[in-house]
Scaffold this motif. Structure first.
Motif, PDB file in Angstrom:
ATOM      1  N   ALA A 115       0.824  -1.210   0.000  1.00 11.36           N
ATOM      2  CA  ALA A 115       0.000   0.000   0.000  1.00 11.36           C
ATOM      3  C   ALA A 115       0.857   1.257   0.000  1.00 11.36           C
ATOM      4  O   ALA A 115       0.514   2.260  -0.637  1.00 11.36           O
ATOM      5  N   ARG A 116       1.984   1.219   0.700  1.00 10.35           N
ATOM      6  CA  ARG A 116       2.833   2.415   0.790  1.00 10.35           C
ATOM      7  C   ARG A 116       3.702   2.592  -0.452  1.00 10.35           C
ATOM      8  O   ARG A 116       4.005   3.717  -0.847  1.00 10.35           O
ATOM      9  N   GLU A 135      -8.285  -3.065  12.473  1.00 10.16           N
ATOM     10  CA  GLU A 135      -9.148  -2.358  11.533  1.00 10.16           C
ATOM     11  C   GLU A 135     -10.609  -2.721  11.811  1.00 10.16           C
ATOM     12  O   GLU A 135     -10.946  -3.892  11.952  1.00 10.16           O
ATOM     13  N   ASP A 230      -2.143   1.918   9.958  1.00 10.33           N
ATOM     14  CA  ASP A 230      -1.858   3.222   9.347  1.00 10.33           C
ATOM     15  C   ASP A 230      -1.639   3.059   7.843  1.00 10.33           C
ATOM     16  O   ASP A 230      -0.791   3.717   7.257  1.00 10.33           O
ATOM     17  N   PHE A 231      -2.403   2.164   7.229  1.00 13.02           N
ATOM     18  CA  PHE A 231      -2.336   1.997   5.776  1.00 13.02           C
ATOM     19  C   PHE A 231      -3.727   1.647   5.274  1.00 13.02           C
ATOM     20  O   PHE A 231      -4.599   1.201   6.035  1.00 13.02           O
ATOM     21  N   ASP A 232      -3.932   1.840   3.975  1.00 10.60           N
ATOM     22  CA  ASP A 232      -5.235   1.651   3.352  1.00 10.60           C
ATOM     23  C   ASP A 232      -5.140   0.540   2.313  1.00 10.60           C
ATOM     24  O   ASP A 232      -4.355   0.648   1.355  1.00 10.60           O
ATOM     25  N   SER A 234      -7.018  -0.225  -0.023  1.00 10.41           N
ATOM     26  CA  SER A 234      -7.439   0.177  -1.366  1.00 10.41           C
ATOM     27  C   SER A 234      -6.307   0.790  -2.176  1.00 10.41           C
ATOM     28  O   SER A 234      -6.425   0.949  -3.397  1.00 10.41           O
ATOM     29  N   LEU A 235      -5.191   1.137  -1.514  1.00 11.54           N
ATOM     30  CA  LEU A 235      -4.060   1.737  -2.224  1.00 11.54           C
ATOM     31  C   LEU A 235      -3.160   0.692  -2.869  1.00 11.54           C
ATOM     32  O   LEU A 235      -2.257   1.037  -3.626  1.00 11.54           O
ATOM     33  N   ARG A 262     -11.265  -7.321  -0.654  1.00 11.37           N
ATOM     34  CA  ARG A 262     -10.825  -5.980  -0.261  1.00 11.37           C
ATOM     35  C   ARG A 262      -9.585  -5.531  -1.047  1.00 11.37           C
ATOM     36  O   ARG A 262      -9.222  -4.344  -1.001  1.00 11.37           O
TER      37      ARG A 262
END
Length: 296
Positions: A115-116, A135, A230-232, A234-235, A262
């Motif tokens: 994600a990052r 989450e 601290d990450f999403d 969807s990214l 997801r």
């Protein structure tokens, strides 16, 4: 199995901490970045150098903070662990996109890294992965046992701290007795794999390295797993394959299709009769799939 011990590397991170990295295979080959499970390390993966040579792959397995040769970092986050891993990739001169491979809780860290750094991650493979327990939406999918563990870790951290420190002492004083004790506690699918002498040695050595630094690393890793991530998800841009055993006695497969839904491009490989250590039986199949998805 043709094997050679990994190269043990130590890097100095930008903040001065030391980071241990295990490297398997030829440094000139395409890179797979491996994220180890909770309470273990990169020593728990098959050191099949002949397979890596044939596929043209190398594996980089960074120790998370407090594991192996990596210094403890009480303030770690998913983002900081991902940054440490990508620092190792850059410091070791790896070019182009990498494959990211995560086992168990390492699957959550692998998702955070993807994600990052979406541009740097070409493909994502999750082995017996867990969900990010902190989450909200993922928490709703958890079984009562895992919700109880989350409550204990968040509300009574002293208990988990004492347990991690006790396990660290036990792993370092009596590693053979400790791995035999853990095998007796496993479900049948995990026992069938772990009792094989070569796998028993990998799991034992991986845990001894994992429970370094008096257990502080695994304690902080557990606390992090229970916090809101601290990450999403969807990214994540890379295609994601979730390999999971239908007889997994650690993390049941019930919510794996949910997690795959997801992830953009998420797909599942549900393996009948396999448990949490499925990678020890399917290592060649997994790495072959990864190599097909990495550009030449």
């Amino acid at each position: 199995m043709p094997a050679a011990p990994p190269e043990h590397l130590t890097l100095t991170l930008p903040d001065g901490r030391q980071q241990g990295v295990l490297r398997f295979g030829n440094p000139g080959h395409r890179a797979v970045l491996y994220s180890h499970g909770f309470g273990t390390s990169g020593l728990a993966i098959p050191p099949d150098t002949a397979l890596l040579q044939r596929l043209g792959l190398q594996i980089l397995a960074p120790d998370r903070p407090g594991v192996g040769a990596s210094d403890v970092d009480p303030g770690l986050s998913f983002q900081s662990v991902a940054a440490d891993a990508m620092f190792a990739v850059d410091a070791l001169g790896v070019q182009g996109p990498v494959a990211v491979l995560g086992w168990s809780v390492g699957g959550v860290h692998a998702m955070a890294l993807a994600a990052r750094y979406p541009v740097r991650v070409g493909t994502l493979h999750l082995l017996g992965t867990c969900l990010p327990m902190g989450e909200e939406h993922s928490f709703e999918q958890l079984s009562a046992i895992w919700k109880t563990l989350w409550w204990t870790c968040t509300q009574m951290p002293g208990i988990t701290e004492a347990l991690c420190r006790w396990l660290s002492r036990r792993w370092h004083r009596a590693p053979d007795d400790t791995i035999d004790w853990f095998i007796r506690l496993m479900w049948q699918a995990e026992q069938d794999v772990s009792e094989q002498p070569e796998n028993r040695a990998l799991l034992r050595d991986g845990a001894v390295r994992g429970f370094a630094h008096q257990g502080w690393g695994v304690f902080h890793d557990l606390q992090l797993w229970c916090r809101p991530p601290d990450f999403d998800l969807s990214l994540i841009q890379a295609p994601a394959t979730l390999w999971h055993g239908l007889a997994d006695g650690v993390w049941a497969p019930d919510n794996i299709p949910y997690l795959a839904s997801r992830l953009p491009g998420g797909s599942t490989r549900l393996l009948p009769g396999e448990g949490h250590m499925l990678h020890l039986r399917h290592w060649e199949e997994i790495l072959t799939a990864i190599r097909r998805e990495l550009p030449d």
